[in-house]
Scaffold this motif. Structure first.
Motif, PDB file in Angstrom:
ATOM      1  N   LYS A   1       0.828  -1.217   0.000  1.00 43.05           N
ATOM      2  CA  LYS A   1       0.000   0.000   0.000  1.00 43.05           C
ATOM      3  C   LYS A   1       0.856   1.259   0.000  1.00 43.05           C
ATOM      4  N   THR A   2       1.853   1.304   0.882  1.00 43.21           N
ATOM      5  CA  THR A   2       2.713   2.488   0.958  1.00 43.21           C
ATOM      6  C   THR A   2       3.570   2.619  -0.293  1.00 43.21           C
ATOM      7  N   THR A   3       4.034   1.486  -0.810  1.00 42.36           N
ATOM      8  CA  THR A   3       4.824   1.513  -2.046  1.00 42.36           C
ATOM      9  C   THR A   3       4.018   2.105  -3.191  1.00 42.36           C
ATOM     10  N   LEU A   4       2.750   1.738  -3.286  1.00 38.17           N
ATOM     11  CA  LEU A   4       1.885   2.288  -4.326  1.00 38.17           C
ATOM     12  C   LEU A   4       1.792   3.803  -4.206  1.00 38.17           C
ATOM     13  N   ALA A   5       1.568   4.296  -2.991  1.00 33.64           N
ATOM     14  CA  ALA A   5       1.416   5.736  -2.789  1.00 33.64           C
ATOM     15  C   ALA A   5       2.711   6.485  -3.107  1.00 33.64           C
ATOM     16  N   ILE A   6       3.852   5.934  -2.701  1.00 30.03           N
ATOM     17  CA  ILE A   6       5.138   6.578  -2.981  1.00 30.03           C
ATOM     18  C   ILE A   6       5.392   6.605  -4.486  1.00 30.03           C
ATOM     19  N   ALA A   7       5.119   5.488  -5.157  1.00 34.61           N
ATOM     20  CA  ALA A   7       5.338   5.419  -6.604  1.00 34.61           C
ATOM     21  C   ALA A   7       4.439   6.414  -7.345  1.00 34.61           C
ATOM     22  N   ALA A   8       3.194   6.559  -6.872  1.00 33.99           N
ATOM     23  CA  ALA A   8       2.284   7.517  -7.505  1.00 33.99           C
ATOM     24  C   ALA A   8       2.759   8.948  -7.283  1.00 33.99           C
ATOM     25  N   ALA A   9       3.301   9.230  -6.100  1.00 35.20           N
ATOM     26  CA  ALA A   9       3.830  10.571  -5.814  1.00 35.20           C
ATOM     27  C   ALA A   9       5.029  10.876  -6.705  1.00 35.20           C
ATOM     28  N   LYS A  10       5.892   9.894  -6.879  1.00 34.55           N
ATOM     29  CA  LYS A  10       7.055  10.082  -7.749  1.00 34.55           C
ATOM     30  C   LYS A  10       6.614  10.261  -9.199  1.00 34.55           C
ATOM     31  N   HIS A  11       5.529   9.589  -9.580  1.00 35.81           N
ATOM     32  CA  HIS A  11       4.988   9.750 -10.935  1.00 35.81           C
ATOM     33  C   HIS A  11       4.549  11.189 -11.172  1.00 35.81           C
ATOM     34  N   ARG A  12       4.032  11.833 -10.131  1.00 32.92           N
ATOM     35  CA  ARG A  12       3.604  13.231 -10.228  1.00 32.92           C
ATOM     36  C   ARG A  12       4.771  14.208 -10.004  1.00 32.92           C
ATOM     37  N   LYS A  13       5.955  13.646  -9.706  1.00 34.21           N
ATOM     38  CA  LYS A  13       7.155  14.465  -9.482  1.00 34.21           C
ATOM     39  C   LYS A  13       6.959  15.447  -8.325  1.00 34.21           C
ATOM     40  N   GLN A  14       6.390  14.942  -7.243  1.00 27.75           N
ATOM     41  CA  GLN A  14       6.205  15.742  -6.036  1.00 27.75           C
ATOM     42  C   GLN A  14       6.929  15.094  -4.864  1.00 27.75           C
ATOM     43  N   ASP A  15       7.345  15.923  -3.913  1.00 28.77           N
ATOM     44  CA  ASP A  15       7.950  15.398  -2.692  1.00 28.77           C
ATOM     45  C   ASP A  15       6.905  14.598  -1.921  1.00 28.77           C
ATOM     46  N   VAL A  16       7.361  13.540  -1.279  1.00 32.27           N
ATOM     47  CA  VAL A  16       6.438  12.692  -0.530  1.00 32.27           C
ATOM     48  C   VAL A  16       6.858  12.676   0.935  1.00 32.27           C
ATOM     49  N   TYR A  17       5.870  12.757   1.807  1.00 32.70           N
ATOM     50  CA  TYR A  17       6.084  12.766   3.251  1.00 32.70           C
ATOM     51  C   TYR A  17       5.223  11.666   3.876  1.00 32.70           C
ATOM     52  N   ILE A  18       5.813  10.899   4.770  1.00 32.34           N
ATOM     53  CA  ILE A  18       5.072   9.812   5.413  1.00 32.34           C
ATOM     54  C   ILE A  18       4.850  10.140   6.885  1.00 32.34           C
ATOM     55  N   MET A  19       3.604  10.050   7.299  1.00 32.78           N
ATOM     56  CA  MET A  19       3.218  10.235   8.696  1.00 32.78           C
ATOM     57  C   MET A  19       2.798   8.870   9.232  1.00 32.78           C
ATOM     58  N   GLN A  20       3.595   8.297  10.119  1.00 34.03           N
ATOM     59  CA  GLN A  20       3.280   6.983  10.677  1.00 34.03           C
ATOM     60  C   GLN A  20       2.253   7.139  11.793  1.00 34.03           C
ATOM     61  N   CYS A  21       1.107   6.533  11.620  1.00 37.53           N
ATOM     62  CA  CYS A  21       0.021   6.661  12.601  1.00 37.53           C
ATOM     63  C   CYS A  21       0.030   5.485  13.568  1.00 37.53           C
ATOM     64  N   THR A  22      -0.170   5.770  14.840  1.00 35.66           N
ATOM     65  CA  THR A  22      -0.263   4.741  15.866  1.00 35.66           C
ATOM     66  C   THR A  22      -1.407   5.093  16.815  1.00 35.66           C
ATOM     67  N   SER A  23      -1.688   4.191  17.716  1.00 30.77           N
ATOM     68  CA  SER A  23      -2.743   4.460  18.705  1.00 30.77           C
ATOM     69  C   SER A  23      -2.340   5.573  19.664  1.00 30.77           C
ATOM     70  N   ASP A  24      -1.039   5.880  19.735  1.00 27.80           N
ATOM     71  CA  ASP A  24      -0.546   6.938  20.630  1.00 27.80           C
ATOM     72  C   ASP A  24      -0.410   8.285  19.929  1.00 27.80           C
ATOM     73  N   THR A  25      -0.733   8.351  18.649  1.00 28.87           N
ATOM     74  CA  THR A  25      -0.593   9.609  17.905  1.00 28.87           C
ATOM     75  C   THR A  25      -1.567  10.652  18.450  1.00 28.87           C
ATOM     76  N   ARG A  26      -1.039  11.796  18.817  1.00 30.52           N
ATOM     77  CA  ARG A  26      -1.860  12.874  19.369  1.00 30.52           C
ATOM     78  C   ARG A  26      -2.158  13.910  18.284  1.00 30.52           C
ATOM     79  N   PRO A  27      -3.177  14.738  18.470  1.00 30.15           N
ATOM     80  CA  PRO A  27      -3.472  15.781  17.476  1.00 30.15           C
ATOM     81  C   PRO A  27      -2.279  16.671  17.172  1.00 30.15           C
ATOM     82  N   GLU A  28      -1.520  17.042  18.204  1.00 28.07           N
ATOM     83  CA  GLU A  28      -0.375  17.924  17.973  1.00 28.07           C
ATOM     84  C   GLU A  28       0.742  17.210  17.208  1.00 28.07           C
ATOM     85  N   ASP A  29       0.824  15.871  17.341  1.00 25.40           N
ATOM     86  CA  ASP A  29       1.821  15.121  16.570  1.00 25.40           C
ATOM     87  C   ASP A  29       1.550  15.221  15.076  1.00 25.40           C
TER      88      ASP A  29
END
Length: 311
Positions: free
Chosen positions: A59-87
């Motif tokens: 799933k993540t590989t697909l999203a990264i490959a699609a972002a590279k296809h659009r020639k845009q920078d890609v940023y990954i936000m890893q979500c967990t049960s401890d992720t807070r709004p400010e994070d």
């Protein structure tokens, strides 16, 4: 270290992901994702899709490959049960000089700079955290940081996607958020030819014999609806190659079986028995109405029986 000033608040930006990812096969999934991020009119807005599938399916590989296809920078936000709004937005950090600096998350950095944000494993995040992003993923395309006291309007080129695993260790996303994360792009297991190409691309040093053993194993697991993915195959092949290199006299087939046991467990060697066990344990219960527990499906006494279904 790049910074950006908004309403006299200086934000330290996150670094984009520096990785090359190639999407092999399953062109329909790529086509759907790229279509979601298109804008076809001045009044149109991009969609924020959910990418759904078993862990390790790409799933993540697909999203990264699609972002590279659009020639845009890609940023990954890893979500967990401890992720807070400010994070998800801005985190205050106390420097050694005693001053507070504000650090923008990968998600907010993408929104500010016109990059692409991937919220990885989004359904592991609680409703409280999701609530802070409601405005970013609807027609407002803006988000407010209580910590920094600023409101950010997303760059017109900002795009986002959320990957979601199909397992029991996740939260249920509230409807008002789910309505913003549309459509759902389902990634199926690859067919034999695509799976062989993926494994060969990821591990070009693997022997043809090991590749065939791995593809045979994974394809049988897919046919039995078992959750073993390409990632499992890559781990097994990598370990097989290391053991074979350590002792070339060992039989490749025996090594591969050993790696399966060590990586996936003893019961993974007998896929048929494992599939039957999963079925009997209720992991694949067919949909049933209340009356089906007391009467057969075609019994006239079954309140859910419908004669029209038999016609």
């Amino acid at each position: 270290m790049k910074t950006l000033k908004i309403d006299n608040i200086e934000l330290v930006l996150s670094h984009p992901l520096e990785i090359n990812a190639e999407w092999i096969g399953q062109n329909e999934s790529m086509r759907q994702l790229i279509a979601c991020w298109m804008v076809v009119d001045e009044l149109d807005l991009p969609l924020t899709p959910r990418i759904i599938g078993f862990p390790g399916i790409g799933k993540t590989t697909l999203a990264i490959a699609a972002a590279k296809h659009r020639k845009q920078d890609v940023y990954i936000m890893q979500c967990t049960s401890d992720t807070r709004p400010e994070d998800l937005l801005i985190t205050p950090v106390l420097s050694d000089q005693g001053k507070i600096s504000y650090h923008a998350s990968p998600l907010l950095t993408a929104a500010l700079t016109g990059g692409i944000a991937i919220l990885d494993e989004g359904n592991r995040m609680s409703e409280k955290s999701w609530a802070s992003l409601a405005g970013l993923f609807d027609n407002r395309r803006m988000v407010e940081s209580v910590v920094a006291g600023i409101t950010v309007t997303a760059h017109k080129e900002f795009r986002a996607a959320v990957t979601m695993n199909e397992d029991s260790s996740t939260f249920e996303i509230p409807d008002y958020i789910m309505s913003r994360l549309q459509p759902g792009i389902q990634i199926p297991f690859p067919d034999r030819a695509d799976e062989l190409r993926i494994l060969s691309y990821s591990l070009p040093f693997s022997s043809p014999e090991a590749l065939e053993l791995c593809v045979d194993y994974l394809q049988k697991a897919h046919s039995l609806d078992l959750p073993y993915s390409v990632r499992d195959g890559i781990n097994a092949l990598r370990y097989t190659a290391k053991l074979k290199h350590a002792d070339p006299s060992l039989d490749t087939s025996d090594i591969f079986k050993k790696t399966i046991v060590q990586i996936l467990g003893d019961e993974a060697l007998d896929l048929d028995s494992l599939a039957a066990k999963r079925q009997s344990s209720g992991e694949h219960i067919p949909s049933m109405n209340l009356g089906d527990f007391f009467f057969s499906e075609d019994n006239d006494l079954n309140p859910d029986y419908n004669e029209d279904d038999d016609k």
